[in-house]
Write an enzyme that holds these catalytic residues in place. Structure first.
Site, short mmCIF file in Angstrom:
data_model
loop_
_atom_site.label_atom_id
_atom_site.label_comp_id
_atom_site.label_asym_id
_atom_site.label_seq_id
_atom_site.Cartn_x
_atom_site.Cartn_y
_atom_site.Cartn_z
N HIS A 23 -0.73 34.32 8.72
CA HIS A 23 0.76 34.44 8.62
C HIS A 23 1.62 33.21 8.77
CE1 HIS A 23 0.56 39.13 9.12
NE2 HIS A 23 -0.59 38.56 9.70
N ASP A 116 8.19 37.50 9.03
CA ASP A 116 7.29 38.33 8.48
C ASP A 116 6.80 39.45 8.34
OD1 ASP A 116 5.25 38.54 10.39
OD2 ASP A 116 3.87 37.18 9.74
#
Length: 127
Positions: A23, A116
């Site tokens: 991520h 995210d």
């Protein structure tokens, strides 16, 4: 770039990456491109929890110096069952960290927050 453009304040984008190098790397690249291609100032925010410290620090050490970084404080997840699914742990980590994120965002001038997927609940603090 004209002199007026150089002197104009740059928009500040804060990017919030959930734990895991998978991520962190894409958001680090997005931060770099926002700075390089759009003249923004960028701060990449990570979590202290659930990530091998060497992974996060290795990625962060590769960032250009013009991208600021911040790490949210460790939070307790003692209220979760020991067999909680990793997705549950990630969502709860984000939820428990919102007060620290709110404090961080209040300490700086922020024009945009880009979380995210696992950090979508952080949008509530953007308001």
């Amino acid at each position: 770039m004209t002199e007026d453009q150089r002197d104009a304040p740059r928009p500040h984008v804060v990017l919030l990456a959930s734990p895991g190098v998978g991520h962190l790397i894409p958001l680090a690249e997005l931060a770099r491109r926002l700075v390089d291609h759009h003249g923004a100032a960028a701060t990449l925010v990570t979590f202290a929890d659930l990530d091998a410290p060497y992974s996060r620090s290795a990625v962060l050490s590769l960032l250009p110096s013009f991208i600021a970084t911040a790490t949210l404080s460790v939070v307790s997840l003692d209220d979760l069952p020991a067999d909680a699914r990793v997705e549950t742990v990630l969502f709860e980590l984000v939820q428990h960290s919102l007060p620290y994120l709110r404090d961080l965002l209040r300490s700086m001038s922020v024009d945009a927050l880009v979380p995210d997927f696992f950090c979508f609940t952080a949008l509530s603090v953007a308001a």
